[in-house]
Design an enzyme around this catalytic site. Structure first.
Site, mmCIF file in Angstrom:
data_model
loop_
_atom_site.group_PDB
_atom_site.id
_atom_site.type_symbol
_atom_site.label_atom_id
_atom_site.label_comp_id
_atom_site.label_asym_id
_atom_site.label_seq_id
_atom_site.Cartn_x
_atom_site.Cartn_y
_atom_site.Cartn_z
ATOM 1 N N CYS A 62 15.477 32.702 -38.358
ATOM 2 C CA CYS A 62 16.247 31.031 -37.557
ATOM 3 C C CYS A 62 15.596 32.289 -36.180
ATOM 4 O O CYS A 62 15.871 30.840 -35.647
ATOM 5 C CB CYS A 62 17.968 31.235 -38.149
ATOM 6 N N HIS A 121 24.111 32.671 -37.461
ATOM 7 C CA HIS A 121 22.324 31.381 -36.728
ATOM 8 C C HIS A 121 21.508 30.701 -35.536
ATOM 9 O O HIS A 121 22.413 30.734 -34.633
ATOM 10 C CB HIS A 121 22.896 30.120 -37.914
ATOM 11 N N ASP A 144 16.534 21.898 -34.886
ATOM 12 C CA ASP A 144 16.573 23.042 -35.360
ATOM 13 C C ASP A 144 14.996 23.362 -36.439
ATOM 14 O O ASP A 144 14.925 22.780 -37.409
ATOM 15 C CB ASP A 144 17.290 23.390 -36.498
ATOM 16 N N ASP A 185 35.556 23.738 -42.752
ATOM 17 C CA ASP A 185 36.723 24.461 -43.100
ATOM 18 C C ASP A 185 35.989 25.512 -44.160
ATOM 19 O O ASP A 185 34.772 25.255 -45.790
ATOM 20 C CB ASP A 185 37.615 23.620 -44.010
ATOM 21 N N GLU A 232 40.107 25.525 -31.996
ATOM 22 C CA GLU A 232 40.979 25.958 -33.189
ATOM 23 C C GLU A 232 42.346 25.802 -33.471
ATOM 24 O O GLU A 232 43.020 25.969 -33.210
ATOM 25 C CB GLU A 232 40.346 26.906 -33.330
#
Length: 473
Positions: A62, A121, A144, A185, A232
């Protein structure tokens, strides 16, 4: 259309594009260059263009796909930058959840564990107007080139508006996938005695950390996490995650477990001991028998676990209403022979599976570390005139061997635009506590600010890389 097409043709997954992606479990890269050995995207494009039939260059991962994407975007005049996401979710079910399944023995169920959390990533952002979307969704778009999931029958991703990702709105190419990368999650499902799986734990804050890019005009890290998601645990963050969830997305059920535990793997040097701390709380008024199993495995940065190399079991009796700490120490001899080679970073992941005899309660806790390698410093050797075009510059390097391993067959490679490239042999043997040192010369070809990137090689090291800026007069 341009950036979406680029995200496809820069990988070779389905169209003989520029770069061949490979994530081998054995760490071997046959007949090609390991991804960590590249220090310039120009090298890759030059190699690709030099082949008569435009054969894909081997190999990339990546961070290399992102590097060549940035070069391609800027070459075409499209503002672009690389973005790194730590603890990056890979959601194969497109339900914004990273599901992990564990059997009754506390082992991975490989046939069900398609989702994963990458240690990191790297993707790209491209700046553009989006006349195909409602007003306000222009600006930075996620694209990407790393081949992960099919999109429109090709391995391509984006462009997905960063604003839509933050708001949880799946209104453009692959936005739902990107949302999971930064905010899914993580859910743990454990197999019961009847063979069925039940949701035991949900970790809402694990995925998507320290989302970063290079700051403009400096080599400093700029944190852009707030561009991708709300704080968060806030109501807005939870609401954004739930906007486009498909029906059947399971909510975590309230549990009344009276014993909780969490594993914490302490930072460790490569070649040193690894310390594992398991914090256990017995909130019951009665004693509890805690049966636990610790498994450790080398892991690729993509979250792919290899065969367990550490497997320990123990039973302890927990006193009523008290906290306890259980400590385990892993010697280097237990993991060093099994770490991947050829440039893959040294990651270890530990899974603790616990069960309470009296209540049959069971649970899982996971933690991972990247073993710390020695730091290399590079600098212009003292006593020289200011760097000037056409005049050799002597560069000095140093590294203290902080590992408990003897380093052998040390070599250094360097490369910099308008500075040239090369490879030099250094010391053959450096004992623990010893110093690696050396000098080499570069001859600048153009004026301006240049970046010199160096990498140190040894069979006992993995990714020791350092860069410096040189202003050429």
């Amino acid at each position: 259309e341009v950036t979406r097409h680029l995200s496809s043709v820069l990988n070779s997954a389905d169209n003989d594009g520029v770069l061949y992606g490979l994530w081998p479990e054995d760490g071997l890269y046959p007949d090609g260059t390991p991804p960590g050995d590249w220090i310039s995207s120009v090298q890759i494009f030059e190699e690709y263009m030099s082949t008569r039939r435009k054969t894909p260059v081997k190999y990339g991962q990546c961070f290399i796909f992102s590097a060549i994407f940035t070069t391609a975007l800027r070459t075409l005049g499209i503002p672009g930058r690389s973005v790194t996401n730590f603890s990056s979710g890979h959601d194969t079910q497109f339900n914004r959840a990273i599901d992990m399944y564990v059997n009754v023995d506390g082992e991975d169920v490989e046939s069900k564990n398609d989702d994963s959390v990458w240690n990191f990533h790297v993707w790209n952002e491209a700046w553009m107007k989006r006349k195909d979307l409602p007003p306000g969704y222009g600006g930075w778009q996620v694209v990407d080139a790393t081949p992960q999931e099919l999109s429109g029958r090709l391995y391509q991703t984006g462009p997905s508006p960063v604003k839509a990702v933050r708001l949880g709105q799946a209104l453009s190419f692959d936005t739902n996938f990107v949302i999971a990368e930064v905010n899914a999650d993580q859910r743990i499902w454990i197999q019961g005695a009847n063979g069925e799986y039940s949701l035991k734990q949900t970790y809402p804050n694990h995925v998507g950390r320290m989302i970063s890019t290079k700051a403009v005009g400096s080599m400093k890290r700029e944190d852009i996490t707030a561009d991708y998601k709300f704080k968060e645990g806030s109501l807005r963050e939870r609401a954004a995650l739930g906007i486009a969830l498909p029906s059947g997305h399971d909510a975590d059920e309230d549990r009344k477990d009276d014993v909780t535990f969490k594993v914490d793997v302490k930072d460790a040097l490569l070649g040193g001991e690894v310390k594992i701390v398991i914090a256990v709380k017995n909130q019951s008024s009665e004693a509890r028998t805690f049966n636990f199993r610790v498994t450790g495995t080398p892991a690729l940065y993509t979250g792919k676990r290899q065969k367990a190399i550490i497997d320990m079991r123990q039973t302890v009796v927990l006193k009523p209403g008290l906290d306890d700490t259980l400590n385990k120490v892993i010697p280097s001899s237990a993991y060093m022979p099994y770490l991947p080679k050829n440039g893959d970073a040294p990651y270890l992941e530990f899974i603790v599976f616990g069960e309470i005899t009296e209540t049959k309660q069971c649970g899982v806790s996971i933690d991972s570390i990247q073993l710390e390698e020695p730091e290399m410093t590079i600098a212009i050797a003292p006593g020289q005139d200011p760097p000037t075009v056409g005049k050799a510059i002597k560069v000095a390097l140093k590294l203290l061997n902080t590992t408990e391993q003897t380093l052998t067959d040390l070599e250094l490679s360097y490369r910099g635009r308008s500075l040239g490239y090369g490879r030099h042999k250094l010391q053959n043997v450096v004992q623990p506590g010893g110093e690696v040192s050396g000098t080499f010369e570069v001859i600048p070809k153009r004026r301006g600010k240049r970046t010199l990137t160096c990498r140190l090689y040894s069979p006992q090291l993995f990714q020791v890389i350092e860069s410096m800026e040189i202003v050429i007069q």
